[in-house]
Design a protein around this motif. Structure first.
Motif, PDB file in Angstrom:
ATOM      1  N   HIS A   1     -24.938   0.257  -4.811  1.00 48.36           N
ATOM      2  CA  HIS A   1     -24.451   0.212  -6.186  1.00 48.36           C
ATOM      3  C   HIS A   1     -23.519   1.376  -6.465  1.00 48.36           C
ATOM      4  O   HIS A   1     -23.602   2.426  -5.844  1.00 48.36           O
ATOM      5  N   GLY A   2     -22.643   1.198  -7.423  1.00 47.16           N
ATOM      6  CA  GLY A   2     -21.744   2.260  -7.856  1.00 47.16           C
ATOM      7  C   GLY A   2     -20.285   1.857  -7.732  1.00 47.16           C
ATOM      8  O   GLY A   2     -19.955   0.733  -7.353  1.00 47.16           O
ATOM      9  N   ASN A   3     -19.404   2.790  -8.074  1.00 50.80           N
ATOM     10  CA  ASN A   3     -17.973   2.536  -7.962  1.00 50.80           C
ATOM     11  C   ASN A   3     -17.616   2.276  -6.511  1.00 50.80           C
ATOM     12  O   ASN A   3     -18.161   2.904  -5.609  1.00 50.80           O
ATOM     13  N   LYS A   4     -16.690   1.382  -6.277  1.00 54.49           N
ATOM     14  CA  LYS A   4     -16.360   0.978  -4.914  1.00 54.49           C
ATOM     15  C   LYS A   4     -15.011   1.510  -4.445  1.00 54.49           C
ATOM     16  O   LYS A   4     -14.922   2.114  -3.404  1.00 54.49           O
ATOM     17  N   HIS A   5     -13.959   1.234  -5.151  1.00 52.24           N
ATOM     18  CA  HIS A   5     -12.622   1.620  -4.708  1.00 52.24           C
ATOM     19  C   HIS A   5     -11.642   1.388  -5.852  1.00 52.24           C
ATOM     20  O   HIS A   5     -11.993   0.835  -6.882  1.00 52.24           O
ATOM     21  N   ILE A   6     -10.425   1.792  -5.631  1.00 49.41           N
ATOM     22  CA  ILE A   6      -9.329   1.475  -6.539  1.00 49.41           C
ATOM     23  C   ILE A   6      -8.413   0.535  -5.785  1.00 49.41           C
ATOM     24  O   ILE A   6      -8.351   0.576  -4.553  1.00 49.41           O
ATOM     25  N   ALA A   7      -7.717  -0.345  -6.497  1.00 51.75           N
ATOM     26  CA  ALA A   7      -6.840  -1.310  -5.840  1.00 51.75           C
ATOM     27  C   ALA A   7      -5.447  -1.262  -6.457  1.00 51.75           C
ATOM     28  O   ALA A   7      -5.298  -1.108  -7.673  1.00 51.75           O
ATOM     29  N   PHE A   8      -4.451  -1.418  -5.599  1.00 49.68           N
ATOM     30  CA  PHE A   8      -3.056  -1.459  -6.007  1.00 49.68           C
ATOM     31  C   PHE A   8      -2.446  -2.773  -5.534  1.00 49.68           C
ATOM     32  O   PHE A   8      -2.888  -3.345  -4.536  1.00 49.68           O
ATOM     33  N   CYS A   9      -1.412  -3.258  -6.222  1.00 46.83           N
ATOM     34  CA  CYS A   9      -0.697  -4.471  -5.828  1.00 46.83           C
ATOM     35  C   CYS A   9       0.461  -4.128  -4.906  1.00 46.83           C
ATOM     36  O   CYS A   9       1.127  -3.106  -5.103  1.00 46.83           O
ATOM     37  N   VAL A  10       0.693  -4.984  -3.932  1.00 41.98           N
ATOM     38  CA  VAL A  10       1.890  -4.912  -3.097  1.00 41.98           C
ATOM     39  C   VAL A  10       2.536  -6.291  -3.113  1.00 41.98           C
ATOM     40  O   VAL A  10       1.857  -7.308  -3.273  1.00 41.98           O
ATOM     41  N   GLU A  11       3.862  -6.333  -2.955  1.00 44.52           N
ATOM     42  CA  GLU A  11       4.557  -7.615  -2.967  1.00 44.52           C
ATOM     43  C   GLU A  11       4.370  -8.379  -1.665  1.00 44.52           C
ATOM     44  O   GLU A  11       4.280  -9.600  -1.671  1.00 44.52           O
ATOM     45  N   ASP A  12       4.352  -7.659  -0.536  1.00 45.88           N
ATOM     46  CA  ASP A  12       4.299  -8.299   0.779  1.00 45.88           C
ATOM     47  C   ASP A  12       3.293  -7.544   1.634  1.00 45.88           C
ATOM     48  O   ASP A  12       3.575  -6.443   2.109  1.00 45.88           O
ATOM     49  N   LEU A  13       2.118  -8.132   1.823  1.00 45.42           N
ATOM     50  CA  LEU A  13       1.056  -7.456   2.561  1.00 45.42           C
ATOM     51  C   LEU A  13       1.475  -7.149   3.998  1.00 45.42           C
ATOM     52  O   LEU A  13       1.203  -6.060   4.496  1.00 45.42           O
ATOM     53  N   ASP A  14       2.131  -8.085   4.665  1.00 46.55           N
ATOM     54  CA  ASP A  14       2.514  -7.850   6.054  1.00 46.55           C
ATOM     55  C   ASP A  14       3.487  -6.672   6.171  1.00 46.55           C
ATOM     56  O   ASP A  14       3.354  -5.840   7.070  1.00 46.55           O
ATOM     57  N   ALA A  15       4.447  -6.579   5.267  1.00 49.51           N
ATOM     58  CA  ALA A  15       5.378  -5.450   5.267  1.00 49.51           C
ATOM     59  C   ALA A  15       4.629  -4.151   4.983  1.00 49.51           C
ATOM     60  O   ALA A  15       4.895  -3.114   5.602  1.00 49.51           O
ATOM     61  N   PHE A  16       3.678  -4.211   4.057  1.00 52.01           N
ATOM     62  CA  PHE A  16       2.881  -3.023   3.740  1.00 52.01           C
ATOM     63  C   PHE A  16       2.063  -2.577   4.945  1.00 52.01           C
ATOM     64  O   PHE A  16       2.010  -1.388   5.269  1.00 52.01           O
ATOM     65  N   LEU A  17       1.429  -3.527   5.636  1.00 52.57           N
ATOM     66  CA  LEU A  17       0.623  -3.193   6.819  1.00 52.57           C
ATOM     67  C   LEU A  17       1.485  -2.578   7.921  1.00 52.57           C
ATOM     68  O   LEU A  17       1.058  -1.615   8.585  1.00 52.57           O
ATOM     69  N   LEU A  18       2.692  -3.069   8.104  1.00 56.84           N
ATOM     70  CA  LEU A  18       3.610  -2.491   9.081  1.00 56.84           C
ATOM     71  C   LEU A  18       3.940  -1.048   8.704  1.00 56.84           C
ATOM     72  O   LEU A  18       3.904  -0.145   9.544  1.00 56.84           O
ATOM     73  N   GLU A  19       4.217  -0.825   7.430  1.00 53.94           N
ATOM     74  CA  GLU A  19       4.509   0.532   6.956  1.00 53.94           C
ATOM     75  C   GLU A  19       3.303   1.446   7.135  1.00 53.94           C
ATOM     76  O   GLU A  19       3.444   2.599   7.554  1.00 53.94           O
ATOM     77  N   MET A  20       2.098   0.957   6.850  1.00 56.31           N
ATOM     78  CA  MET A  20       0.905   1.784   7.014  1.00 56.31           C
ATOM     79  C   MET A  20       0.691   2.135   8.492  1.00 56.31           C
ATOM     80  O   MET A  20       0.273   3.250   8.817  1.00 56.31           O
ATOM     81  N   THR A  21       0.984   1.212   9.385  1.00 57.24           N
ATOM     82  CA  THR A  21       0.890   1.492  10.819  1.00 57.24           C
ATOM     83  C   THR A  21       1.878   2.588  11.206  1.00 57.24           C
ATOM     84  O   THR A  21       1.529   3.524  11.928  1.00 57.24           O
ATOM     85  N   GLU A  22       3.093   2.494  10.694  1.00 61.83           N
ATOM     86  CA  GLU A  22       4.113   3.506  10.980  1.00 61.83           C
ATOM     87  C   GLU A  22       3.709   4.878  10.435  1.00 61.83           C
ATOM     88  O   GLU A  22       4.045   5.898  11.021  1.00 61.83           O
ATOM     89  N   ARG A  23       2.985   4.893   9.331  1.00 58.05           N
ATOM     90  CA  ARG A  23       2.557   6.153   8.711  1.00 58.05           C
ATOM     91  C   ARG A  23       1.189   6.611   9.205  1.00 58.05           C
ATOM     92  O   ARG A  23       0.608   7.532   8.659  1.00 58.05           O
ATOM     93  N   ARG A  24       0.670   5.939  10.214  1.00 54.63           N
ATOM     94  CA  ARG A  24      -0.602   6.289  10.867  1.00 54.63           C
ATOM     95  C   ARG A  24      -1.804   6.216   9.912  1.00 54.63           C
ATOM     96  O   ARG A  24      -2.740   7.005  10.009  1.00 54.63           O
ATOM     97  N   ALA A  25      -1.778   5.249   9.008  1.00 61.67           N
ATOM     98  CA  ALA A  25      -2.920   5.042   8.107  1.00 61.67           C
ATOM     99  C   ALA A  25      -4.032   4.327   8.869  1.00 61.67           C
ATOM    100  O   ALA A  25      -3.787   3.565   9.792  1.00 61.67           O
ATOM    101  N   ASP A  26      -5.259   4.592   8.460  1.00 54.19           N
ATOM    102  CA  ASP A  26      -6.442   3.972   9.046  1.00 54.19           C
ATOM    103  C   ASP A  26      -6.738   2.685   8.274  1.00 54.19           C
ATOM    104  O   ASP A  26      -7.292   2.726   7.171  1.00 54.19           O
ATOM    105  N   VAL A  27      -6.348   1.551   8.824  1.00 56.72           N
ATOM    106  CA  VAL A  27      -6.593   0.255   8.180  1.00 56.72           C
ATOM    107  C   VAL A  27      -8.033  -0.163   8.485  1.00 56.72           C
ATOM    108  O   VAL A  27      -8.394  -0.371   9.635  1.00 56.72           O
ATOM    109  N   ALA A  28      -8.839  -0.275   7.446  1.00 54.77           N
ATOM    110  CA  ALA A  28     -10.261  -0.577   7.608  1.00 54.77           C
ATOM    111  C   ALA A  28     -10.539  -2.069   7.693  1.00 54.77           C
ATOM    112  O   ALA A  28     -11.453  -2.496   8.399  1.00 54.77           O
ATOM    113  N   MET A  29      -9.763  -2.871   6.960  1.00 51.91           N
ATOM    114  CA  MET A  29     -10.030  -4.313   6.918  1.00 51.91           C
ATOM    115  C   MET A  29      -8.817  -5.029   6.341  1.00 51.91           C
ATOM    116  O   MET A  29      -8.187  -4.526   5.416  1.00 51.91           O
ATOM    117  N   VAL A  30      -8.512  -6.189   6.897  1.00 49.40           N
ATOM    118  CA  VAL A  30      -7.492  -7.078   6.341  1.00 49.40           C
ATOM    119  C   VAL A  30      -8.206  -8.345   5.902  1.00 49.40           C
ATOM    120  O   VAL A  30      -9.036  -8.879   6.635  1.00 49.40           O
TER     121      VAL A  30
END
Length: 135
Positions: A79-108
């Motif tokens: 129980h409790g607060n879980k996360h904050i969410a933001f909108c993106v126009e293109d998930l695939d483009a966002f995921l590519l950018e996150m990979t380039e920026r070395r982000a840790d993608v937890a789940m798609v």
């Protein structure tokens, strides 16, 4: 009913400096201001990207993030607060950018109810990004 609008989300991190660098490098948030909150024994930064704000706390002697809190499906079982969410126009483009920026993608997530992903910040906190349906 009184009208209100969203102001900011907030997370606790072990290192304010590391989090400021991560939120800038990965998501483009810039420091709006830094301050101390004496009652919480925290060094704090308010970050901003356009109209979005994110508050980051480095609290003295804070407990580390429990392991389950950095895994989306397991986090829901507490129980409790879980996360904050933001909108993106293109998930695939966002995921590519996150990979380039070395982000840790937890789940798609690609389900009939929606498409999105979760990334972990430098402290393991979950942040969701959703591709909003154009219909």
């Amino acid at each position: 009913m009184t009208d209100f609008r969203f102001h900011h989300g907030g997370v606790s991190v072990p290192s304010l400096a590391e989090a400021i660098e991560w939120y800038d490098r990965v998501l483009g948030f810039k420091v709006e201001r830094e301050f101390r909150i004496a009652a919480a024994k925290s060094r704090t930064a308010m970050l901003r990207k356009g109209p979005l704000r994110f508050e980051i706390f480095e609290v003295e002697n804070a407990d580390p993030l429990p392991a389950d809190r950095s895994h989306p499906a397991r986090d829901l079982a507490t129980h409790g607060n879980k996360h904050i969410a933001f909108c993106v126009e293109d998930l695939d483009a966002f995921l590519l950018e996150m990979t380039e920026r070395r982000a840790d993608v937890a789940m798609v997530v690609r389900e009939p109810f929606g498409t999105g992903c979760f990334i972990r910040d430098c402290a393991g906190n979950l942040i969701e990004f959703v591709e909003e349906d154009a219909t």
